[in-house]
Design a protein around this motif. Structure first.
Motif, PDB file in Angstrom:
ATOM      1  N   CYS A  82       0.832  -1.203   0.000  1.00  0.00           N
ATOM      2  CA  CYS A  82       0.000   0.000   0.000  1.00  0.00           C
ATOM      3  C   CYS A  82       0.866   1.253   0.000  1.00  0.00           C
ATOM      4  O   CYS A  82       1.783   1.378   0.801  1.00  0.00           O
ATOM      5  CB  CYS A  82      -0.904   0.020   1.231  1.00  0.00           C
ATOM      6  N   CYS A  83       0.579   2.164  -0.910  1.00  0.00           N
ATOM      7  CA  CYS A  83       1.317   3.422  -1.004  1.00  0.00           C
ATOM      8  C   CYS A  83       0.332   4.544  -1.307  1.00  0.00           C
ATOM      9  O   CYS A  83      -0.820   4.307  -1.644  1.00  0.00           O
ATOM     10  CB  CYS A  83       2.368   3.356  -2.109  1.00  0.00           C
ATOM     11  N   ASN A  84       0.827   5.767  -1.193  1.00  0.00           N
ATOM     12  CA  ASN A  84       0.030   6.927  -1.583  1.00  0.00           C
ATOM     13  C   ASN A  84       0.891   7.782  -2.500  1.00  0.00           C
ATOM     14  O   ASN A  84       1.269   8.908  -2.165  1.00  0.00           O
ATOM     15  CB  ASN A  84      -0.431   7.717  -0.362  1.00  0.00           C
TER      16      ASN A  84
ATOM     17  N   GLU B 138      -0.466  11.211  -3.450  1.00  0.00           N
ATOM     18  CA  GLU B 138      -0.934  12.032  -2.335  1.00  0.00           C
ATOM     19  C   GLU B 138      -2.454  12.149  -2.320  1.00  0.00           C
ATOM     20  O   GLU B 138      -3.032  13.218  -2.144  1.00  0.00           O
ATOM     21  CB  GLU B 138      -0.286  13.419  -2.370  1.00  0.00           C
ATOM     22  N   ASP B 139      -3.115  11.017  -2.496  1.00  0.00           N
ATOM     23  CA  ASP B 139      -4.569  10.968  -2.454  1.00  0.00           C
ATOM     24  C   ASP B 139      -5.052  11.364  -1.059  1.00  0.00           C
ATOM     25  O   ASP B 139      -4.569  10.827  -0.063  1.00  0.00           O
ATOM     26  CB  ASP B 139      -5.027   9.536  -2.776  1.00  0.00           C
TER      27      ASP B 139
ATOM     28  N   GLY C 191      -5.973   8.615   1.449  1.00  0.00           N
ATOM     29  CA  GLY C 191      -4.975   7.713   2.016  1.00  0.00           C
ATOM     30  C   GLY C 191      -4.398   6.696   1.053  1.00  0.00           C
ATOM     31  O   GLY C 191      -4.509   6.820  -0.169  1.00  0.00           O
ATOM     32  N   GLU C 192      -3.779   5.666   1.630  1.00  0.00           N
ATOM     33  CA  GLU C 192      -3.065   4.660   0.847  1.00  0.00           C
ATOM     34  C   GLU C 192      -4.012   3.812   0.008  1.00  0.00           C
ATOM     35  O   GLU C 192      -5.155   3.574   0.396  1.00  0.00           O
ATOM     36  CB  GLU C 192      -2.275   3.744   1.791  1.00  0.00           C
ATOM     37  N   TRP C 193      -3.485   3.327  -1.126  1.00  0.00           N
ATOM     38  CA  TRP C 193      -4.253   2.459  -2.009  1.00  0.00           C
ATOM     39  C   TRP C 193      -3.309   1.457  -2.651  1.00  0.00           C
ATOM     40  O   TRP C 193      -2.093   1.524  -2.462  1.00  0.00           O
ATOM     41  CB  TRP C 193      -5.002   3.274  -3.060  1.00  0.00           C
TER      42      TRP C 193
ATOM     43  N   TYR D  37      -8.693   1.281  -2.081  1.00  0.00           N
ATOM     44  CA  TYR D  37      -8.064   1.910  -0.923  1.00  0.00           C
ATOM     45  C   TYR D  37      -7.753   0.852   0.130  1.00  0.00           C
ATOM     46  O   TYR D  37      -8.533  -0.079   0.353  1.00  0.00           O
ATOM     47  CB  TYR D  37      -8.986   2.973  -0.324  1.00  0.00           C
TER      48      TYR D  37
END
Length: 239
Positions: free
Chosen positions: A95-97, A100-101, A104-106, A121
């Motif tokens: 999981c990363c962002n 910069e959503d 949060g992370e997706w 997500y």
């Protein structure tokens, strides 16, 4: 300091039989470049190994992120460990962002049939309650850190206290308040958020046209307590 190192470089060059070249402008320039590159590499090494987030000064040096174990989306679908989305970036930690959503992370998922999409997500791993929802959703503190960053960087604990990575010199959560909110009020990971079950009562026996009940909407994050689509709902599904 750098001038001394350049001098030593030139002396060494002369001792190796290049005296005629060492004392020319070309020799001085080569030594200067070598010393500067070494100094830059050393500086980068020191910065990256310190792992401190200097939030109070506005300088961000987040702690190196530890590799996670397997992660799931809000829909309970397994995330790929290594994935890439064209035009957005790569992730090698489930999981990363990377864009910069604000939600949060997706991640990209292993089974698109499970998610009914190729991404979703990520469901937080340390939520105090599976019924809890960050509220207001998408909130960020005065420096732009969202609930996901507070959880990932261990800035808080589930009881609302500062976490092991929160430096006392930064002050309190209130020092980073934004829009009248602080992390311990907004974020489920930090002891805040809202329990959806405390704010509504399901209509007994209701199901949508696919047979999904209210508990599915809650557990998979398909809606929030305002009646809006939640973090687990894909816009391509419609309304």
């Amino acid at each position: 300091r750098l001038e001394v190192l350049v001098w030593h470089c030139m002396v060494s060059m002369a001792q190796l039989g290049n005296a005629g070249f060492a004392w020319t402008w070309s020799g001085i320039l080569i030594c200067a470049l070598v010393v500067q590159k070494a100094a830059s590499a050393n500086s980068s090494s020191i910065s990256s190994s310190s792992g401190k987030a200097l939030r109070g000064t506005g300088i961000r040096k987040l702690a190196p992120r530890k590799l996670q174990g397997p992660r799931n989306t809000w829909n309970g679908c397994t995330c790929k460990k290594n994935w890439e989305m064209d035009g957005v970036g790569k992730c090698n930690n489930f999981c990363c962002n990377i864009d910069e959503d604000p939600l949060g992370e997706w991640c990209m998922v292993e089974d698109e049939k499970c998610e009914e999409s190729d991404w979703g997500y990520c469901k937080p791993t340390n939520m105090g309650s599976s019924n809890c929802r960050d509220s207001p959703m998408g909130w960020a503190d005065a420096e732009g850190d969202r609930c996901g960053e507070y959880a990932m960087n261990q800035y808080c604990t589930a009881d609302g206290s500062p976490g092991p990575k929160w430096d006392k010199s930064w002050g309190t959560f209130s020092d980073f308040a934004n829009q009248g909110y602080t992390a311990d009020i907004v974020c489920c990971h930090c002891g805040g958020g809202l329990d959806a079950l405390d704010h509504c009562k399901d209509k007994q026996g209701w199901k949508d046209k696919d047979g999904d009940e209210c508990t599915t909407y809650l557990q998979d994050g398909w809606c929030d307590i305002t009646g809006s689509p939640g973090v687990g709902w894909h816009e391509e599904w419609g309304t």
